[in-house]
Design a protein around this motif. Structure first.
Motif, short mmCIF file in Angstrom:
data_model
loop_
_atom_site.label_atom_id
_atom_site.label_comp_id
_atom_site.label_asym_id
_atom_site.label_seq_id
_atom_site.Cartn_x
_atom_site.Cartn_y
_atom_site.Cartn_z
N GLN A 1 -0.87 22.23 4.35
CA GLN A 1 -0.12 23.48 4.50
C GLN A 1 1.39 23.28 4.30
OE1 GLN A 1 -1.17 25.31 8.27
NE2 GLN A 1 -3.33 24.79 8.01
N SER A 2 1.80 22.06 3.95
CA SER A 2 3.23 21.76 3.85
C SER A 2 3.78 21.95 2.44
CB SER A 2 3.50 20.33 4.32
OG SER A 2 2.77 19.39 3.55
N GLY A 3 2.99 22.53 1.54
CA GLY A 3 3.47 22.82 0.19
C GLY A 3 3.57 21.60 -0.70
N VAL A 4 2.64 20.67 -0.55
CA VAL A 4 2.66 19.44 -1.34
C VAL A 4 1.59 19.48 -2.41
CG1 VAL A 4 3.65 18.08 0.53
CG2 VAL A 4 1.14 18.28 0.34
N SER A 5 1.67 18.50 -3.34
CA SER A 5 0.69 18.44 -4.42
C SER A 5 -0.44 17.46 -4.13
CB SER A 5 1.39 18.02 -5.72
OG SER A 5 2.39 18.95 -6.08
N SER A 6 -0.20 16.51 -3.23
CA SER A 6 -1.23 15.54 -2.88
C SER A 6 -0.95 14.98 -1.49
CB SER A 6 -1.29 14.39 -3.90
OG SER A 6 -0.08 13.67 -3.90
N ILE A 7 -1.94 14.32 -0.94
CA ILE A 7 -1.83 13.74 0.41
C ILE A 7 -2.25 12.28 0.32
CG2 ILE A 7 -2.65 13.80 2.80
CD1 ILE A 7 -3.26 16.80 2.34
N ILE A 8 -1.42 11.40 0.86
CA ILE A 8 -1.75 9.98 0.94
C ILE A 8 -2.44 9.73 2.27
CG2 ILE A 8 -0.84 7.65 1.07
CD1 ILE A 8 1.61 8.68 -0.52
N LEU A 9 -3.62 9.13 2.22
CA LEU A 9 -4.29 8.68 3.43
C LEU A 9 -3.91 7.22 3.61
CD1 LEU A 9 -6.18 9.89 5.56
CD2 LEU A 9 -8.09 8.91 4.31
N LEU B 1 -6.62 13.58 -2.44
CA LEU B 1 -6.33 12.57 -1.42
C LEU B 1 -6.20 11.22 -2.11
CD1 LEU B 1 -8.83 13.54 1.44
CD2 LEU B 1 -6.42 14.16 1.20
N ILE B 2 -5.17 10.49 -1.77
CA ILE B 2 -4.90 9.18 -2.36
C ILE B 2 -5.22 8.10 -1.34
CG2 ILE B 2 -3.08 7.65 -3.23
CD1 ILE B 2 -1.75 10.15 -4.39
N ASP B 3 -6.14 7.21 -1.70
CA ASP B 3 -6.50 6.08 -0.86
C ASP B 3 -5.43 5.00 -1.06
OD1 ASP B 3 -7.67 3.41 -0.26
OD2 ASP B 3 -9.49 4.57 0.14
N SER B 4 -4.73 4.62 0.00
CA SER B 4 -3.60 3.70 -0.17
C SER B 4 -4.03 2.32 -0.65
CB SER B 4 -2.81 3.58 1.14
OG SER B 4 -3.59 3.01 2.18
N ALA B 5 -5.20 1.85 -0.23
CA ALA B 5 -5.67 0.53 -0.68
C ALA B 5 -6.01 0.57 -2.17
CB ALA B 5 -6.87 0.09 0.14
N GLN B 6 -6.72 1.59 -2.59
CA GLN B 6 -7.07 1.72 -4.00
C GLN B 6 -5.81 1.89 -4.85
OE1 GLN B 6 -10.31 4.39 -4.81
NE2 GLN B 6 -9.81 4.57 -6.99
N ALA B 7 -4.87 2.68 -4.34
CA ALA B 7 -3.61 2.85 -5.07
C ALA B 7 -2.89 1.53 -5.22
CB ALA B 7 -2.72 3.85 -4.33
N GLY B 8 -2.91 0.71 -4.17
CA GLY B 8 -2.25 -0.58 -4.23
C GLY B 8 -2.78 -1.44 -5.36
N LEU C 1 0.82 -1.21 0.00
CA LEU C 1 0.00 0.00 0.00
C LEU C 1 0.85 1.26 0.00
CD1 LEU C 1 -2.96 -0.82 2.44
CD2 LEU C 1 -2.55 -1.58 0.09
N ALA C 2 1.98 1.23 0.73
CA ALA C 2 2.82 2.43 0.80
C ALA C 2 3.54 2.67 -0.52
CB ALA C 2 3.82 2.31 1.95
N GLU C 3 4.23 1.66 -1.04
CA GLU C 3 4.97 1.85 -2.29
C GLU C 3 4.03 2.30 -3.41
OE1 GLU C 3 8.25 -0.56 -4.85
OE2 GLU C 3 6.29 -1.53 -4.66
N ALA C 4 2.88 1.65 -3.52
CA ALA C 4 1.94 2.01 -4.58
C ALA C 4 1.46 3.45 -4.44
CB ALA C 4 0.74 1.05 -4.56
#
Length: 252
Positions: free
Chosen positions: A178-186, A206-213, A105-108
């Motif tokens: 607020q950290s100057g990023v383009s996306s956030i992984i949940l 927002l990126i869903d880690s399971a769906q990304a996997g 899930l993290a790598e994906a």
């Protein structure tokens, strides 16, 4: 369709919590196209949730244990393995021994988020911050990971109380934005499906880690297997029979 003709993927929940396994199944099963089967398995031993170095180490062993039993046969091979934990225990070991692509899930999530630019992570469990930073560094995403926002409740606690999870994670996502990023992984198997619920509360994707996997594994974006056949590189003593039944590869 004949079961032997299905493209078969293995999803391993490395903790022993059957509710987490069910959540992963519920979120990912609707994403499967015809002709694909997702075999979802729970670790036989270990912790009910992974929240520290020790439970992460045991979870890596548990992943290998599940793989030895469910890796498939010549007539029903595996086409990919997904580690259902946002911390990817056993990732490098499973990739080494599997004759098919393996991701977690993290790598994906890093692959998807990194394509957009710098990214942040929101997850449960304070001990995860150095562990995730180390994983990002080892996978080549250390520079793009700009911020890790951990909330005090573990992923298991967030999963058990959806209303609390929405409140807690919503604020965490706003902080991370607020950290100057383009996306956030949940990040977290127990948080599968929450990105969709929280998107209205956050201006960034927002990126869903399971769906990304699943999307990375099925979309063949995961790093390829080192060889096209399963196998360990050393013999075993004292492990279950399934370990000794896996072929031994020639040492390079």
């Amino acid at each position: 369709m004949d079961a032997t003709r299905l493209r078969r993927f293995l999803l391993i929940n490395p903790n022993t919590n059957a509710l987490t396994t069910q959540r992963l199944r519920d979120v990912l099963q609707p994403l499967l196209p015809p002709g694909l089967a997702l075999d979802v398995q729970t670790a036989r031993f270990g912790a009910p949730y992974i929240a520290c170095e020790a439970s992460h180490a045991v979870a890596a062993h548990a992943c290998l244990d599940v793989w030895t039993t469910h890796r498939g046969t010549p007539t029903r091979p595996l086409h990919g393995v997904l580690i259902g934990c946002f911390g990817d225990p056993g990732l490098f070991a499973l990739r080494e021994v599997s004759g098919c692509p393996v991701t977690g899930l993290a790598e994906a999530s890093f692959i998807q988020a990194g394509a957009r630019g710098p990214f942040a992570i929101v997850t449960g469990g304070e001990r995860w911050k150095p562990m995730l930073q180390r994983l990002a560094n080892s996978l080549g995403y250390g520079a793009q990971l700009r911020h890790i926002e951990t909330v005090a409740p573990t992923g298991a606690a967030l999963q058990a109380d959806p209303d609390m999870a929405i409140r807690c994670l919503s604020q965490a996502c706003q902080n991370a934005a607020q950290s100057g990023v383009s996306s956030i992984i949940l990040g977290g198997a127990g948080l599968a499906g929450y990105a969709r619920l929280l998107q209205a509360h956050c201006a960034l994707p927002l990126i869903d880690s399971a769906q990304a996997g699943w999307e990375v594994l099925h979309g063949q974006l995961a790093p390829p297997a080192p060889t096209d056949q399963d196998g360990f590189y050393a013999p075993w003593i004292g492990l279950p029979p399934a370990f000794t039944q896996v072929p031994t590869k020639e040492n390079p």
